[in-house]
Design a protein around this motif. Sequence first.
Motif, PDB file in Angstrom:
ATOM      1  N   ASP A 163       0.826  -1.210   0.000  1.00 39.33           N
ATOM      2  CA  ASP A 163       0.000   0.000   0.000  1.00 39.33           C
ATOM      3  C   ASP A 163       0.859   1.260   0.000  1.00 39.33           C
ATOM      4  N   TYR A 164       2.055   1.189   0.592  1.00 43.47           N
ATOM      5  CA  TYR A 164       2.963   2.329   0.528  1.00 43.47           C
ATOM      6  C   TYR A 164       3.508   2.500  -0.897  1.00 43.47           C
ATOM      7  N   LEU A 165       3.885   1.390  -1.531  1.00 43.47           N
ATOM      8  CA  LEU A 165       4.373   1.463  -2.901  1.00 43.47           C
ATOM      9  C   LEU A 165       3.317   2.066  -3.830  1.00 43.47           C
ATOM     10  N   TYR A 166       2.082   1.673  -3.632  1.00 46.16           N
ATOM     11  CA  TYR A 166       0.995   2.204  -4.451  1.00 46.16           C
ATOM     12  C   TYR A 166       0.843   3.706  -4.227  1.00 46.16           C
ATOM     13  N   PHE A 167       0.871   4.123  -2.968  1.00 43.25           N
ATOM     14  CA  PHE A 167       0.789   5.554  -2.643  1.00 43.25           C
ATOM     15  C   PHE A 167       1.940   6.324  -3.287  1.00 43.25           C
ATOM     16  N   ALA A 168       3.150   5.768  -3.179  1.00 43.49           N
ATOM     17  CA  ALA A 168       4.332   6.441  -3.724  1.00 43.49           C
ATOM     18  C   ALA A 168       4.255   6.545  -5.244  1.00 43.49           C
ATOM     19  N   LEU A 169       3.861   5.459  -5.893  1.00 47.03           N
ATOM     20  CA  LEU A 169       3.758   5.488  -7.354  1.00 47.03           C
ATOM     21  C   LEU A 169       2.738   6.523  -7.824  1.00 47.03           C
ATOM     22  N   LYS A 170       1.605   6.570  -7.159  1.00 45.39           N
ATOM     23  CA  LYS A 170       0.591   7.560  -7.534  1.00 45.39           C
ATOM     24  C   LYS A 170       1.094   8.980  -7.329  1.00 45.39           C
ATOM     25  N   ALA A 171       1.914   9.179  -6.284  1.00 44.70           N
ATOM     26  CA  ALA A 171       2.408  10.525  -5.978  1.00 44.70           C
ATOM     27  C   ALA A 171       3.206  11.118  -7.131  1.00 44.70           C
ATOM     28  N   TYR A 172       3.860  10.247  -7.910  1.00 40.59           N
ATOM     29  CA  TYR A 172       4.644  10.748  -9.048  1.00 40.59           C
ATOM     30  C   TYR A 172       3.761  11.241 -10.187  1.00 40.59           C
ATOM     31  N   THR A 173       2.469  10.931 -10.146  1.00 43.78           N
ATOM     32  CA  THR A 173       1.556  11.369 -11.206  1.00 43.78           C
ATOM     33  C   THR A 173       0.820  12.653 -10.835  1.00 43.78           C
ATOM     34  N   VAL A 174       1.000  13.118  -9.593  1.00 46.82           N
ATOM     35  CA  VAL A 174       0.241  14.265  -9.077  1.00 46.82           C
ATOM     36  C   VAL A 174       0.979  15.569  -9.366  1.00 46.82           C
ATOM     37  N   GLU A 175       0.235  16.556  -9.807  1.00 44.07           N
ATOM     38  CA  GLU A 175       0.800  17.879 -10.046  1.00 44.07           C
ATOM     39  C   GLU A 175      -0.097  18.935  -9.402  1.00 44.07           C
ATOM     40  N   GLY A 176       0.504  19.999  -8.892  1.00 45.77           N
ATOM     41  CA  GLY A 176      -0.265  21.116  -8.370  1.00 45.77           C
ATOM     42  C   GLY A 176      -0.963  20.870  -7.051  1.00 45.77           C
ATOM     43  N   ASN A 196      -4.272   3.718 -12.415  1.00 40.71           N
ATOM     44  CA  ASN A 196      -4.087   3.421 -10.993  1.00 40.71           C
ATOM     45  C   ASN A 196      -4.199   1.923 -10.710  1.00 40.71           C
ATOM     46  N   ALA A 197      -5.107   1.255 -11.396  1.00 41.29           N
ATOM     47  CA  ALA A 197      -5.265  -0.191 -11.181  1.00 41.29           C
ATOM     48  C   ALA A 197      -3.983  -0.932 -11.556  1.00 41.29           C
ATOM     49  N   GLU A 198      -3.297  -0.463 -12.579  1.00 40.99           N
ATOM     50  CA  GLU A 198      -2.044  -1.100 -12.991  1.00 40.99           C
ATOM     51  C   GLU A 198      -0.926  -0.797 -11.996  1.00 40.99           C
ATOM     52  N   LEU A 199      -0.913   0.426 -11.471  1.00 45.20           N
ATOM     53  CA  LEU A 199       0.066   0.768 -10.445  1.00 45.20           C
ATOM     54  C   LEU A 199      -0.131  -0.113  -9.213  1.00 45.20           C
ATOM     55  N   LYS A 200      -1.373  -0.396  -8.900  1.00 44.21           N
ATOM     56  CA  LYS A 200      -1.655  -1.257  -7.748  1.00 44.21           C
ATOM     57  C   LYS A 200      -1.178  -2.677  -8.014  1.00 44.21           C
ATOM     58  N   GLU A 201      -1.337  -3.171  -9.226  1.00 45.85           N
ATOM     59  CA  GLU A 201      -0.834  -4.504  -9.569  1.00 45.85           C
ATOM     60  C   GLU A 201       0.684  -4.566  -9.406  1.00 45.85           C
ATOM     61  N   LEU A 202       1.364  -3.549  -9.881  1.00 43.28           N
ATOM     62  CA  LEU A 202       2.817  -3.490  -9.728  1.00 43.28           C
ATOM     63  C   LEU A 202       3.202  -3.478  -8.251  1.00 43.28           C
ATOM     64  N   ALA A 203       2.518  -2.648  -7.469  1.00 44.60           N
ATOM     65  CA  ALA A 203       2.823  -2.523  -6.040  1.00 44.60           C
ATOM     66  C   ALA A 203       2.594  -3.842  -5.317  1.00 44.60           C
ATOM     67  N   ASN A 204       1.515  -4.529  -5.651  1.00 45.12           N
ATOM     68  CA  ASN A 204       1.211  -5.794  -4.982  1.00 45.12           C
ATOM     69  C   ASN A 204       2.272  -6.852  -5.301  1.00 45.12           C
ATOM     70  N   TYR A 205       2.717  -6.903  -6.552  1.00 50.10           N
ATOM     71  CA  TYR A 205       3.747  -7.875  -6.908  1.00 50.10           C
ATOM     72  C   TYR A 205       5.070  -7.548  -6.216  1.00 50.10           C
ATOM     73  N   LEU A 206       5.514  -6.315  -6.306  1.00 52.85           N
ATOM     74  CA  LEU A 206       6.793  -5.926  -5.703  1.00 52.85           C
ATOM     75  C   LEU A 206       6.775  -6.129  -4.191  1.00 52.85           C
ATOM     76  N   GLY A 207       5.642  -5.842  -3.582  1.00 49.55           N
ATOM     77  CA  GLY A 207       5.522  -6.032  -2.136  1.00 49.55           C
ATOM     78  C   GLY A 207       5.525  -7.491  -1.717  1.00 49.55           C
ATOM     79  N   SER A 208       5.186  -8.378  -2.642  1.00 51.86           N
ATOM     80  CA  SER A 208       5.146  -9.812  -2.325  1.00 51.86           C
ATOM     81  C   SER A 208       6.522 -10.467  -2.376  1.00 51.86           C
ATOM     82  N   LEU A 209       7.513  -9.753  -2.902  1.00 54.35           N
ATOM     83  CA  LEU A 209       8.844 -10.324  -3.078  1.00 54.35           C
ATOM     84  C   LEU A 209       9.627 -10.334  -1.768  1.00 54.35           C
ATOM     85  N   GLN A 210      10.698 -11.122  -1.765  1.00 51.40           N
ATOM     86  CA  GLN A 210      11.546 -11.190  -0.575  1.00 51.40           C
ATOM     87  C   GLN A 210      12.657 -10.154  -0.680  1.00 51.40           C
TER      88      GLN A 210
END
Length: 222
Positions: A163-176, A196-210
């Motif tokens: 959930d942190y990775l998802y928040f961080a990834l979305k933050a890079y898309t925010v302006e103003g 956003n749904a794709e960013l969440k998929e990426l975040a979930n996979y990366l977070g599942s890794l060791q």
Amino acid sequence: MNQLLSKIARTLVTAVTFSAVAVAAHAEGVNGNVEAGKGKAEMCIGCHGIVGYQNSFPEIHKVPKIGGQSAAYIVSALTAYKSGERKHPSMRGIAGSLTEQDMADLAAFYESQAEGQAPETQPAASAAVAQLLEKGNCASCHGANFNKPLDPSYPKIAGQYPDYLYFALKAYTVEGNNVVGRANPIMAGMAKQFKNAELKELANYLGSLQGNMKTVPQSKFR
């Protein structure tokens, strides 16, 4: 299109690498001290010293694991919060009070908490996620196992809270926005390609890794 995106990504990597070298040159001679960092970390443990602690503003998500994160990245992140390149009211307030020596000491302390080594090969992603990883060219900066970045000023991301990775990834898309947003050009270019749904998929996979990052409970919270 993929070749064009890869060329853009390589150009941005080169530009930001030069920037990282400049930051390193500026900080030359500032060596972090683990014991000094341990004392200074008292300001951090209220959030980063509690396993599973959740940030509630500006969005609910777990506070990131920083035990075992690379020192160069921690310094880079604190510098970005201090300058306003990363927008987060509480982190900017904390980072704004830190000297270069403080940042180096804190970074050394947290890096020293690394636990073992992440595997060289991680579990394979699904076909859909593998396509997203290739589109984002993620391994070119964060390493094939996402725990050995190309440059130590880039973060380890394997095993980070999804959930942190998802928040961080979305933050890079925010302006103003005054309280949310990150201005890194590489990550902005990457993240804005995705829904956003794709960013969440990426975040979930990366977070599942060791990985070898963790949250280390501090004595007053044990």
